[in-house]
Each structure stands twice: as C-alpha cells, then as structure tokens.
Design an enzyme around this catalytic site. Structure first.
Site, mmCIF file in Angstrom:
data_model
loop_
_atom_site.group_PDB
_atom_site.id
_atom_site.type_symbol
_atom_site.label_atom_id
_atom_site.label_comp_id
_atom_site.label_asym_id
_atom_site.label_seq_id
_atom_site.Cartn_x
_atom_site.Cartn_y
_atom_site.Cartn_z
ATOM 1 N N SER A 1 -6.703 -2.864 -8.087
ATOM 2 C CA SER A 1 -5.641 -3.430 -6.914
ATOM 3 C C SER A 1 -6.977 -3.616 -6.103
ATOM 4 O O SER A 1 -7.897 -2.251 -5.616
ATOM 5 C CB SER A 1 -4.497 -2.256 -5.891
ATOM 6 O OG SER A 1 -4.994 -2.733 -4.524
ATOM 7 N N HIS B 1 -4.191 -7.053 -9.698
ATOM 8 C CA HIS B 1 -2.484 -6.456 -8.264
ATOM 9 C C HIS B 1 -3.884 -7.433 -7.206
ATOM 10 O O HIS B 1 -4.860 -6.582 -6.146
ATOM 11 C CB HIS B 1 -3.030 -5.165 -8.253
ATOM 12 C CG HIS B 1 -1.217 -4.708 -7.275
ATOM 13 N ND1 HIS B 1 -0.622 -4.639 -8.138
ATOM 14 C CD2 HIS B 1 -1.682 -4.017 -6.447
ATOM 15 C CE1 HIS B 1 0.766 -4.315 -6.849
ATOM 16 N NE2 HIS B 1 0.189 -4.287 -6.027
ATOM 17 N N ASP C 1 -2.452 -6.727 -2.639
ATOM 18 C CA ASP C 1 -1.146 -6.041 -1.989
ATOM 19 C C ASP C 1 -1.992 -7.084 -0.867
ATOM 20 O O ASP C 1 -2.720 -7.828 -0.489
ATOM 21 C CB ASP C 1 -1.705 -5.261 -1.981
ATOM 22 C CG ASP C 1 -2.020 -4.157 -3.032
ATOM 23 O OD1 ASP C 1 -0.766 -3.932 -3.197
ATOM 24 O OD2 ASP C 1 -2.869 -3.393 -3.336
ATOM 25 N N MET D 1 -0.139 -8.467 2.616
ATOM 26 C CA MET D 1 0.326 -7.469 4.067
ATOM 27 C C MET D 1 0.280 -8.082 5.092
ATOM 28 O O MET D 1 -0.704 -8.385 5.779
ATOM 29 C CB MET D 1 -0.568 -5.668 3.795
ATOM 30 C CG MET D 1 -1.030 -5.279 3.035
ATOM 31 S SD MET D 1 -0.919 -3.392 3.060
ATOM 32 C CE MET D 1 -1.468 -2.796 1.221
ATOM 33 N N HIS E 1 1.575 -8.758 -5.085
ATOM 34 C CA HIS E 1 3.122 -7.283 -4.357
ATOM 35 C C HIS E 1 2.657 -7.712 -2.925
ATOM 36 O O HIS E 1 1.760 -7.921 -1.935
ATOM 37 C CB HIS E 1 2.017 -6.089 -4.594
ATOM 38 C CG HIS E 1 2.764 -4.886 -3.948
ATOM 39 N ND1 HIS E 1 2.255 -3.980 -3.764
ATOM 40 C CD2 HIS E 1 4.317 -4.779 -3.330
ATOM 41 C CE1 HIS E 1 3.051 -2.665 -3.049
ATOM 42 N NE2 HIS E 1 4.444 -3.288 -3.255
ATOM 43 N N MET F 1 4.023 -7.397 0.588
ATOM 44 C CA MET F 1 4.486 -6.234 1.518
ATOM 45 C C MET F 1 4.607 -7.012 2.856
ATOM 46 O O MET F 1 3.778 -6.417 4.008
ATOM 47 C CB MET F 1 3.701 -5.126 1.999
ATOM 48 C CG MET F 1 3.549 -4.274 0.176
ATOM 49 S SD MET F 1 1.676 -3.397 0.274
ATOM 50 C CE MET F 1 1.992 -4.049 -0.036
ATOM 51 N N MET G 1 7.084 2.182 -5.965
ATOM 52 C CA MET G 1 6.422 2.750 -5.148
ATOM 53 C C MET G 1 6.229 4.367 -5.069
ATOM 54 O O MET G 1 7.262 5.408 -4.640
ATOM 55 C CB MET G 1 6.277 2.083 -3.598
ATOM 56 C CG MET G 1 6.267 0.643 -3.328
ATOM 57 S SD MET G 1 4.697 0.443 -3.403
ATOM 58 C CE MET G 1 3.573 1.080 -2.906
ATOM 59 N N ASP H 1 2.714 2.295 -8.506
ATOM 60 C CA ASP H 1 1.865 1.970 -7.798
ATOM 61 C C ASP H 1 1.271 2.480 -6.064
ATOM 62 O O ASP H 1 2.527 3.154 -5.668
ATOM 63 C CB ASP H 1 2.232 0.849 -7.318
ATOM 64 C CG ASP H 1 1.242 -0.330 -6.269
ATOM 65 O OD1 ASP H 1 -0.262 0.168 -5.687
ATOM 66 O OD2 ASP H 1 1.358 -1.039 -5.191
HETATM 67 C C1 DX5 Z 1 -0.263 0.088 -1.060
HETATM 68 C C2 DX5 Z 1 -1.215 -0.437 -2.125
HETATM 69 C C3 DX5 Z 1 -1.403 -0.978 -3.420
HETATM 70 C C4 DX5 Z 1 -2.483 0.614 -3.163
HETATM 71 C C5 DX5 Z 1 -2.734 1.405 -4.075
HETATM 72 O O1 DX5 Z 1 0.386 -0.018 -0.268
HETATM 73 O O2 DX5 Z 1 0.789 -1.166 -2.893
HETATM 74 O O3 DX5 Z 1 -0.950 -1.576 -4.124
HETATM 75 O O4 DX5 Z 1 -3.713 -0.748 -3.262
HETATM 76 O O5 DX5 Z 1 -4.018 2.121 -4.022
HETATM 77 P P1 DX5 Z 1 -4.010 3.717 -4.508
HETATM 78 O O6 DX5 Z 1 -4.503 3.252 -5.598
HETATM 79 O O7 DX5 Z 1 -6.061 3.536 -3.933
HETATM 80 O O8 DX5 Z 1 -3.317 4.315 -3.713
HETATM 81 ZN ZN ZN Z 2 -0.193 -2.325 -4.500
#
Ligand code: DX5
Ligand code: ZN
Length: 226
Positions: free
Chosen positions: A9, A34, A36, A38, A67, A69, A138, A176
């Site tokens: 990620s 990956h 993320d 947000m 992903h 969010m 998650m 994740d």
């Molecule tokens: C959190 C994200 C993850 C994040 C995971 O909301 O969806 O993908 O990058 O990070 P680590 O591996 O550090 O927990």
């Molecule tokens: Zn993620």
C-alpha cells in the site's frame, strides 16, 4: 496452495515519490499496488484521487488495486476506471446502492471488490459474492496506516474464505491492516489470498528486504495465535 499475493500500500510511501515507490515494489516482486483513496468524510484522512491513479498507471506494469474509502463511491467509479484502476473496491458501509455499483464497476471494465469494516456483519459478503472479484476484510479501522491488527479478524477471514469457496471460488480474499511478519502467517492460514501491507513494506528499511521478510514469514510453519 496458490501463491499468496502481496499488495504493497503506497499510503505508507513518500507521497512526493509515488512512482518510484511503485517501481521499487514491482522490482522487489510485489503482485499488485494497493492505492488507498480517502475523502475526509467516510474516513477522517484525505489522500489521492483519479489523477494520481493515472500517474501510477504510467509508473508500473502491476495491476492497481484501488481501495475507495469514500462516501457514495458510485460518483467516482468511472473516473477511477478510466484512470487505470484494475480493481475497484468499495465499502459496504459507504453506499446504499451496492448491487448497482458492483455492476457498474464490472461494466466499466474493472474487477469489483467489496470491503467490510471490522464489525460489519458478513451477511453482506455472502449476498454480494456472485458480483465480486475480490472481498477485502479490514483488519483495522480504515483511515490510517500503521495501526495494530485486530485479532478477531482472523476468524472473519476464515468465515469469508468458507463463503467464497462455496459461493464464488474465483473471488479473491484480501486482508488489509496491520499485516506484518507476525500477523501474516495467521491470516494466510485462515485462507487469505492477498495481503495488503503498507508500513511493513514502506515504513522502514528497504522495500526489497521488507517484501523478502514477508515472503519468508509465510514459508515458516504457522505459530498459533500469531
Ligand atoms: C487503511 C488502509 C490500508 C493501510 C494499511 O485504511 O486501507 O491499506 O495502508 O496500512 P498498514 O499495512 O500499515 O496497516
Ligand atoms: Zn487499503
């Protein structure tokens, strides 16, 4: 057993050098990147939009595992697919129109994923499985990298894997949050196909050493409770 895929990620990478981070992950043998996304609404943090996905697409041959969010993700599916997202994963909690959006993702030409937060009932996964290419369990609350793995997530991965095997064997089970050399073996033993790892890959040392350490941990006999 099929090879476990690792999806670094880039949330934990240097945002001013994302292309280099993706290239380093690819060179080190990562399977997916990956991404993320947000929005500061569905989760408290804000990250990237479709333009960044487009730039990443030009930086790596690996598939982009996007992903979302974000609230009401149906508004942005087309933009992310056009930008080069290979997988588009939406949160079950983020939209009242799940069937519609999963269909929309596939019609746009991407693979459809469904993410569930740590206490979201898994019934929604069972109902959605026929429309899915990926289920994202998650194992932390979404929003930030570097959080500790929630132990109850292992049982949720097991339950998801059983449903997947019964309803849609082609769907990947992804986990994740809080994946490290300590937690990875337990989630793989529970049936995960894809591990997302942010801080464990980009948070310290070198990407190649960190990926090698994750792979090595997966080849060790599993320790109960890890
Ligand atoms: C959190 C994200 C993850 C994040 C995971 O909301 O969806 O993908 O990058 O990070 P680590 O591996 O550090 O927990
Ligand atoms: Zn993620």
């Amino acid at each position: 057993m099929a090879k476990v895929l690792i999806a670094p990620s880039i949330l934990s990478a240097d945002f001013s050098r994302l292309g280099a981070a993706a290239a380093a992950a690819e060179a080190a043998g990562a399977d997916l990147i990956h991404v993320d996304v947000m929005d500061g609404h569905f989760v408290p943090n804000i990250t990237f939009g479709p333009a960044v996905v487009g730039s990443l697409k030009r930086s790596t041959q690996l598939s982009l595992d996007v992903h979302l969010m974000i609230s009401r993700p149906e508004r942005y599916v087309a933009d992310f697919v056009d930008a080069g997202a290979d997988f588009v994963t939406v949160h079950a909690e983020a939209t009242p129109h799940l069937h519609g959006i999963l269909t929309q993702v596939r019609q746009a030409g991407a693979k459809a994923g469904l993410a569930v937060n740590p206490l979201t009932p898994l019934d929604v996964v069972e109902l959605a499985l026929p429309y899915l290419d990926l289920v994202l369990v998650m194992s932390v609350n979404p929003g930030f990298g570097g959080q500790p793995f929630i132990p109850g997530s292992v049982a949720r991965v097991e339950a998801t894997r059983r449903m997947r095997d019964r309803v849609n064997p082609n769907c990947l089970v992804e986990v994740d949050g809080g994946i490290t050399t300590k937690t990875a073996p337990g989630v793989v033993a529970a049936g995960a196909d894809v591990l997302v790892a942010g801080s464990a890959v980009f948070g310290h040392g070198t990407v190649s050493e960190n990926l090698a350490a994750l792979r090595a941990a997966l080849s060790q006999p599993n320790e109960p409770g890890a």
